[in-house]
Design a protein around this motif. Structure first.
Motif, PDB file in Angstrom:
ATOM      1  N   MET A   1       0.848  -1.169   0.000  1.00 34.02           N
ATOM      2  CA  MET A   1       0.000   0.000   0.000  1.00 34.02           C
ATOM      3  C   MET A   1       0.893   1.230   0.000  1.00 34.02           C
ATOM      4  O   MET A   1       1.911   1.274   0.660  1.00 34.02           O
ATOM      5  CB  MET A   1      -0.887   0.008   1.250  1.00 34.02           C
ATOM      6  CG  MET A   1      -1.760   1.238   1.360  1.00 34.02           C
ATOM      7  SD  MET A   1      -2.640   1.450   2.950  1.00 34.02           S
ATOM      8  CE  MET A   1      -3.463  -0.079   3.153  1.00 34.02           C
ATOM      9  N   GLN A   2       0.501   2.241  -0.758  1.00 31.97           N
ATOM     10  CA  GLN A   2       1.196   3.509  -0.758  1.00 31.97           C
ATOM     11  C   GLN A   2       0.262   4.539  -0.148  1.00 31.97           C
ATOM     12  O   GLN A   2      -0.945   4.426  -0.283  1.00 31.97           O
ATOM     13  CB  GLN A   2       1.548   3.940  -2.169  1.00 31.97           C
ATOM     14  CG  GLN A   2       2.495   2.999  -2.849  1.00 31.97           C
ATOM     15  CD  GLN A   2       2.756   3.428  -4.270  1.00 31.97           C
ATOM     16  OE1 GLN A   2       2.599   4.587  -4.611  1.00 31.97           O
ATOM     17  NE2 GLN A   2       3.143   2.496  -5.104  1.00 31.97           N
ATOM     18  N   THR A   3       0.826   5.523   0.497  1.00 33.05           N
ATOM     19  CA  THR A   3      -0.011   6.561   1.071  1.00 33.05           C
ATOM     20  C   THR A   3       0.551   7.922   0.715  1.00 33.05           C
ATOM     21  O   THR A   3       1.753   8.093   0.611  1.00 33.05           O
ATOM     22  CB  THR A   3      -0.139   6.407   2.602  1.00 33.05           C
ATOM     23  OG1 THR A   3      -1.037   7.404   3.075  1.00 33.05           O
ATOM     24  CG2 THR A   3       1.185   6.549   3.313  1.00 33.05           C
TER      25      THR A   3
ATOM     26  N   ASN B   1       1.116  -1.961   5.411  1.00 30.70           N
ATOM     27  CA  ASN B   1       0.107  -2.976   5.134  1.00 30.70           C
ATOM     28  C   ASN B   1      -1.032  -3.029   6.148  1.00 30.70           C
ATOM     29  O   ASN B   1      -1.732  -4.025   6.228  1.00 30.70           O
ATOM     30  CB  ASN B   1       0.770  -4.348   4.990  1.00 30.70           C
ATOM     31  CG  ASN B   1       1.574  -4.724   6.207  1.00 30.70           C
ATOM     32  OD1 ASN B   1       1.424  -4.126   7.258  1.00 30.70           O
ATOM     33  ND2 ASN B   1       2.434  -5.709   6.064  1.00 30.70           N
ATOM     34  N   SER B   2      -1.212  -1.972   6.924  1.00 32.38           N
ATOM     35  CA  SER B   2      -2.363  -1.904   7.825  1.00 32.38           C
ATOM     36  C   SER B   2      -2.644  -0.442   8.155  1.00 32.38           C
ATOM     37  O   SER B   2      -1.769   0.409   8.022  1.00 32.38           O
ATOM     38  CB  SER B   2      -2.117  -2.687   9.116  1.00 32.38           C
ATOM     39  OG  SER B   2      -1.251  -1.976   9.973  1.00 32.38           O
TER      40      SER B   2
ATOM     41  N   VAL C   1      -0.168   2.805   8.842  1.00 32.39           N
ATOM     42  CA  VAL C   1      -0.327   4.099   8.171  1.00 32.39           C
ATOM     43  C   VAL C   1      -0.221   5.212   9.200  1.00 32.39           C
ATOM     44  O   VAL C   1       0.524   6.181   9.029  1.00 32.39           O
ATOM     45  CB  VAL C   1      -1.679   4.189   7.416  1.00 32.39           C
ATOM     46  CG1 VAL C   1      -1.960   5.619   6.971  1.00 32.39           C
ATOM     47  CG2 VAL C   1      -1.703   3.242   6.237  1.00 32.39           C
ATOM     48  N   GLU C   2      -0.959   5.065  10.294  1.00 30.80           N
ATOM     49  CA  GLU C   2      -0.940   6.076  11.350  1.00 30.80           C
ATOM     50  C   GLU C   2       0.459   6.235  11.936  1.00 30.80           C
ATOM     51  O   GLU C   2       0.948   7.353  12.103  1.00 30.80           O
ATOM     52  CB  GLU C   2      -1.926   5.705  12.448  1.00 30.80           C
ATOM     53  CG  GLU C   2      -1.933   6.697  13.602  1.00 30.80           C
ATOM     54  CD  GLU C   2      -2.860   6.276  14.717  1.00 30.80           C
ATOM     55  OE1 GLU C   2      -3.296   7.186  15.458  1.00 30.80           O
ATOM     56  OE2 GLU C   2      -3.143   5.076  14.878  1.00 30.80           O
TER      57      GLU C   2
ATOM     58  N   TYR D   1       8.623   2.126   5.255  1.00 30.35           N
ATOM     59  CA  TYR D   1       8.261   2.075   6.668  1.00 30.35           C
ATOM     60  C   TYR D   1       8.677   0.727   7.241  1.00 30.35           C
ATOM     61  O   TYR D   1       8.366  -0.321   6.688  1.00 30.35           O
ATOM     62  CB  TYR D   1       6.755   2.281   6.873  1.00 30.35           C
ATOM     63  CG  TYR D   1       6.357   2.160   8.318  1.00 30.35           C
ATOM     64  CD1 TYR D   1       6.781   3.101   9.244  1.00 30.35           C
ATOM     65  CD2 TYR D   1       5.599   1.093   8.769  1.00 30.35           C
ATOM     66  CE1 TYR D   1       6.446   2.985  10.584  1.00 30.35           C
ATOM     67  CE2 TYR D   1       5.255   0.973  10.106  1.00 30.35           C
ATOM     68  CZ  TYR D   1       5.684   1.921  11.007  1.00 30.35           C
ATOM     69  OH  TYR D   1       5.362   1.797  12.321  1.00 30.35           O
ATOM     70  N   ASP D   2       9.396   0.750   8.356  1.00 35.43           N
ATOM     71  CA  ASP D   2       9.838  -0.469   9.044  1.00 35.43           C
ATOM     72  C   ASP D   2       9.048  -0.575  10.348  1.00 35.43           C
ATOM     73  O   ASP D   2       9.334   0.134  11.318  1.00 35.43           O
ATOM     74  CB  ASP D   2      11.332  -0.390   9.338  1.00 35.43           C
ATOM     75  CG  ASP D   2      11.880  -1.639  10.008  1.00 35.43           C
ATOM     76  OD1 ASP D   2      11.076  -2.464  10.504  1.00 35.43           O
ATOM     77  OD2 ASP D   2      13.106  -1.795  10.041  1.00 35.43           O
ATOM     78  N   PRO D   3       8.022  -1.449  10.405  1.00 38.03           N
ATOM     79  CA  PRO D   3       7.184  -1.532  11.604  1.00 38.03           C
ATOM     80  C   PRO D   3       7.924  -2.073  12.822  1.00 38.03           C
ATOM     81  O   PRO D   3       7.556  -1.756  13.949  1.00 38.03           O
ATOM     82  CB  PRO D   3       6.048  -2.458  11.190  1.00 38.03           C
ATOM     83  CG  PRO D   3       6.539  -3.212  10.016  1.00 38.03           C
ATOM     84  CD  PRO D   3       7.568  -2.346   9.347  1.00 38.03           C
TER      85      PRO D   3
END
Length: 83
Positions: free
Chosen positions: A1-3, A24-25, A29-30, A57-59
């Motif tokens: 997903m891209q934002t 991916n969630s 994103v937040e 992004y690295d969760p």
């Protein structure tokens, strides 16, 4: 997903457009956007410019890191100006 976090058109500096990937969630994103807000504040307060780039992004680390620099925004702007 891209934002693509949005702002009113008159406040957008297209040269500093940012793309975030590997999100991916909605929770990620937040977290990615919150990280980027703080990163941008620190950069701008130091007097530096925000670079136009794609970031990953690295969760696990709850951070973003540069994937690639995106040079030249003429094509993107011309696509946006078509009606």
């Amino acid at each position: 997903m891209q934002t693509y976090p949005c702002a009113p058109v008159e406040t957008v500096n297209w040269a500093s457009e940012l793309k975030l990937k590997n999100i991916n969630s909605f929770r990620f994103v937040e977290r990615a956007i919150n990280f980027e807000i703080q990163r941008h504040i620190e950069i701008l307060e130091s007097g530096a410019d925000i670079e136009r780039e794609t970031r990953l992004y690295d969760p696990e680390r709850d951070e973003t890191r540069a994937m690639k620099s995106r040079q030249g925004n003429e094509r993107r702007l011309s696509l946006l100006s078509r009606s």
